[in-house]
Design an enzyme around this catalytic site. Sequence first.
Site, short mmCIF file in Angstrom:
data_model
loop_
_atom_site.label_atom_id
_atom_site.label_comp_id
_atom_site.label_asym_id
_atom_site.label_seq_id
_atom_site.Cartn_x
_atom_site.Cartn_y
_atom_site.Cartn_z
N SER A 176 -9.75 2.03 2.63
CA SER A 176 -9.02 2.20 1.82
C SER A 176 -8.09 1.61 0.76
O SER A 176 -7.77 1.50 0.44
CB SER A 176 -7.96 3.62 2.71
OG SER A 176 -7.35 3.48 3.71
N SER A 179 -9.99 -0.35 7.01
CA SER A 179 -9.61 -0.80 5.91
C SER A 179 -8.92 -1.75 5.25
O SER A 179 -8.14 -1.16 3.87
CB SER A 179 -8.53 0.36 5.76
OG SER A 179 -9.35 1.34 5.21
N LYS A 237 0.54 -1.05 -0.11
CA LYS A 237 -0.20 0.00 0.29
C LYS A 237 0.94 1.56 0.20
O LYS A 237 1.76 1.12 0.72
CB LYS A 237 -0.80 -0.58 1.29
CG LYS A 237 -2.06 0.64 1.29
CD LYS A 237 -2.93 0.81 2.65
CE LYS A 237 -4.16 1.81 2.50
NZ LYS A 237 -4.95 1.68 3.40
N1 GLN Z 1 -13.25 3.64 6.37
C1 GLN Z 1 -12.41 4.83 7.28
C2 GLN Z 1 -12.45 5.87 7.10
O1 GLN Z 1 -12.78 6.55 6.89
C3 GLN Z 1 -11.85 3.70 7.64
C4 GLN Z 1 -10.11 4.22 7.20
C5 GLN Z 1 -8.71 3.09 7.71
O2 GLN Z 1 -9.42 1.95 8.25
N2 GLN Z 1 -7.62 3.28 7.02
O3 GLN Z 1 -12.12 6.62 8.44
#
Ligand code: GLN
Length: 493
Positions: free
Chosen positions: A148, A172, A73
């Site tokens: 994400s 994410s 990532k």
């Molecule tokens: N979807 C969640 C957010 O927008 C989690 C993001 C993440 O785990 N990096 O914060």
Amino acid sequence: MIKEIHKKLQERTETTVDLTMQYLNAIKEKDSDIHAFLSVNEKQALQKAKETDEKIKKGEKISFLEGVPCAIKDNICIQGVPATAASKILEKYIAPYNATVIKKLNERGAVYLGKTNLDEFAMGSSTENSAFGVTRNPHNKTRVPGGSSGGSASAVAAGMAVWALGSDTGGSIRQPASFCGVVGFKPTYGRVSRYGLIAMASSYDQIGPITQTVEDAAIVTDAICGDDEHDNTAVKREKGGFYNNLKPELRGVKIGIIKEFFGEGLDHSVKKIVEERISFAQEQGAEIIEVELPHIQYSMAVYYLMMPSEVSSNLARFDGIRYGFSDAVDNDSASKTILDVYLQSRAKALGDEPKRRVILGTYALSAGYYDAYYKKAQRVRELIKMEMRDVFKKVDVLLSPTSPTPAFKIGDKSDDPLEMYLADVYTVSANVAMIPAISIPAGSIQEDKSQLPVGIQLMGKWWDEQKLFNASKALEISYGTVAKLAPTKNCSR
Ligand code: GLN
């Protein structure tokens, strides 16, 4: 999957260079549609593959991950390689050092194919918030891959990498794994060092693997876990050993079903698949226990208060002076005063979602509000942890859907941040409580013939990753399409 590949490489029925070429070709073939990768390191990958082949030729033993092509990532630093976090503000940033997870993987000879797309600074649930374009779900290209870590999940699902690293602050790793029909694992907070992960919310972030199987997730976790002199939240524990101790196990396992997670908002076809898996677990000898966690409903509120607060503090370093884009140098009509440099650099190079969270977080942390918001949220976080402590006296693991819906259409939620935040409703609790959690493929939607993958989530007690892996291994079903999507053998060089 990793084990089989390792065997082929070690026994020389396939060369590492050939294998790497296959994956690089798969990326060339498929990624123009999917856009899982932000950068591909063809030269370095092949160089590393060559070194591995030479080692094998000399008769040396290689470790499990050696020569196995993976994807990282793009918020994890690999020295000398761009690390953009999918933000314009870091578009030209080259990481000057290795994240600890990368250092550990280097010691084990991993081959990095490239860096994968994400929501900007990992803020989002669909990978639509990337400054460099959306990633598409390999199972249906009109759908999001989740986020994400959408790039990492779709790369693994489309057979463009054997495995990938993601980061999980509120879901994410698990939510995109669920949307893409692969396995995603978030370790206990502190199991894996965060050094070299571009920070989002420091008391929530964890790095973890996205893989095709539970076994692979155990192998990767073994490789990346452990304490670290650079991260004092990475805790010294007994060393991994998850793969060696992995055995499918459901008989006698007490599985808690969280009552609060099966109410309103849960898509009925997702619910059906989760219930089928629960029945299956029961048939295999698991004991199903319904549990109530009255405070768990506050997880979202706690998360969406503490996370932006920590975001606002972490993103303060992107000021146009120290890192990446600067309006003072990257713009013809450059800012004249230092304040202008701060304001213009951020205004021009940060996307809407990071800006929204920085503003929310700055507000929540400001004098007079800190006690009412951040501190209060921290207290509720403790209550949720206490509730978890109690529940794990009664059950071994908790089982739930990973996400209330299957992958949604690109564009469906991008104008409505609140709707988007709801995609995290089942995943954030594990980050709030700092416990380990995994998403494994559970089936696919049949009713509307969409065949979209659905994942289930298992959460475990602090540091009890082994129990999670063992139960998951007994529960996982491999999602058929993944195999079909894997790269073909014809490699042209
Ligand atoms: N979807 C969640 C957010 O927008 C989690 C993001 C993440 O785990 N990096 O914060």
